[in-house]
Design an enzyme around this catalytic site. Structure first.
Site, mmCIF file in Angstrom:
data_model
loop_
_atom_site.group_PDB
_atom_site.id
_atom_site.type_symbol
_atom_site.label_atom_id
_atom_site.label_comp_id
_atom_site.label_asym_id
_atom_site.label_seq_id
_atom_site.Cartn_x
_atom_site.Cartn_y
_atom_site.Cartn_z
ATOM 1 C CB SER A 24 -0.897 0.010 1.248
ATOM 2 O OG SER A 24 -1.557 1.258 1.404
ATOM 3 C CE1 TYR A 72 -4.098 -1.926 4.835
ATOM 4 C CE2 TYR A 72 -3.392 0.329 4.421
ATOM 5 C CZ TYR A 72 -3.801 -0.903 3.957
ATOM 6 O OH TYR A 72 -3.923 -1.106 2.597
#
Length: 257
Positions: free
Chosen positions: A141, A154
Site C-alpha cells: 500500500s 495498517y
C-alpha cells in the site's frame, strides 16, 4: 506479457483489486485459483471471470496457516504446478492513532497483511524453488511508503510486508524466483466504501472528506482504479518482469512522489 501455460494463485481474488488482478492474469492466458472466505462471493467471481475449467475458486482464509497451505497445494493438485503467487489478502478494521490502537486491532492488521503472505509464500516456495522459477507479488500500500496518521496498525503491517518482500527477493533470486510489492494508492473498491466511514472517523472527517484527502495527495487528482493495479501485477508476473525483484512499485497517482 503472455502467460499461456502459467498457473497462478490469487489470494483474496473474489472482489475488488484481487478480482481485477485475477481478470488480468486470466485474460493474458493464465490458469488460476482464486481464494476467499465466502462461497457465494467466490461463485459470483467465477461467473464474472467466465474462465470455465481454467479458473477455480477455493474457500480459504489466508490468515489461517492450514487454509493457506491447502490453497497452495490445491492449486498444484488442480493444474499440476504453480508459477505465480499474488498475496492480495489484506486490509484493516481498527483505524486509530498509536495512543488509541487496541491489541486486537494491531494483531488483526498483521494477521491480514503479513501473516497471510508468510503462510502462502512459505508453502509456495516448496514448489517454486525446486523448479527454479516463479513470481511472488505482494499487494502492499501507499501507507507502507508514506503513511497517514490514524492508520498505525495498517501502515506498520504494510511497511513490514515491504521489508519481508525485500528479504525474500535476496533469498530466492538465485533460484529464478522474483519477489515484488505493488503499492496501490486509495482505490475505491467495495471494501473501500464499506470501511471508508470508519477510516474517515480516525481522520476526523466524513467519507467525502476522506476521498478529498486522498485525491488531494495525488498528482492525478483522482483515485486509483483496480485495473491499474492489476496492470502492474501483470507486468511483475510475466516474463517481461523477470529483471524486477525486491521492488515496491507505486501505483498511486503520484501520492508518494
Amino acid at each position: 506479457m503472455d502467460l499461456t501455460g502459467t498457473v497462478a494463485l490469487v489470494t483474496g481474488g473474489t472482489r475488488g483489486i484481487g478480482l481485477a488482478i485475477a481478470h488480468a492474469l486470466h485474460a493474458h492466458g493464465a490458469r488460476l485459483v482464486v481464494t476467499g472466505r465466502s462461497e457465494p462471493t467466490g461463485r459470483a467471481a467465477l461467473a464474472r471471470l467466465d474462465g470455465g475449467a481454467d479458473v477455480t475458486f477455493l474457500a480459504a482464509d489466508a490468515t489461517v496457516r492450514a487454509d493457506a497451505e491447502r490453497a497452495v497445494d490445491g492449486t498444484v493438485e488442480r493444474y499440476g504446478h504453480l508459477d505465480v503467487v499474488v498475496n492480495n489478502v489484506g486490509g484493516a478494521t481498527g483505524f486509530a492513532a498509536v495512543a488509541e490502537i487496541t491489541d486486537a486491532a494491531w494483531r488483526e492488521a498483521f494477521a491480514l497483511n503479513l501473516d497471510s503472505a508468510l503462510h502462502t509464500t512459505r508453502r509456495a516456495l516448496a514448489h517454486l524453488l525446486p523448479q527454479r522459477s516463479g513470481r511472488i507479488v505482494n499487494i502492499a500500500s501507499v501507507e507502507g511508503r508514506d503513511p497517514d496518521p490514524g492508520l498505525c496498525a495498517y501502515a506498520a503491517a504494510k511497511h513490514a510486508l515491504i521489508g519481508f518482500t525485500r528479504v525474500l527477493a535476496k533469498e530466492v533470486g538465485a533460484y529464478g524466483v522474483t519477489a515484488n510489492c505493488v503499492c496501490p494508492g486509495a482505490v475505491e473498491t467495495d471494501w473501500f466504501t464499506e470501511r471508508g466511514p470508519q477510516a474517515a472517523a480516525a481522520f476526523g472527517t466524513d467519507y467525502p472528506g476522506l476521498v478529498r484527502h486522498f485525491t488531494g495527495r495525488t498528482a492525478t487528482g483522482r483515485l486509483t482504479r483496480p485495473d491499474e493495479v492489476a496492470a502492474a501485477v501483470l507486468l511483475l508476473a510475466s516474463p517481461a518482469g523477470a529483471g524486477i525483484t525486491g521492488a515496491s512499485l507505486a501505483v498511486d497517482g503520484g501520492m508518494t512522489v
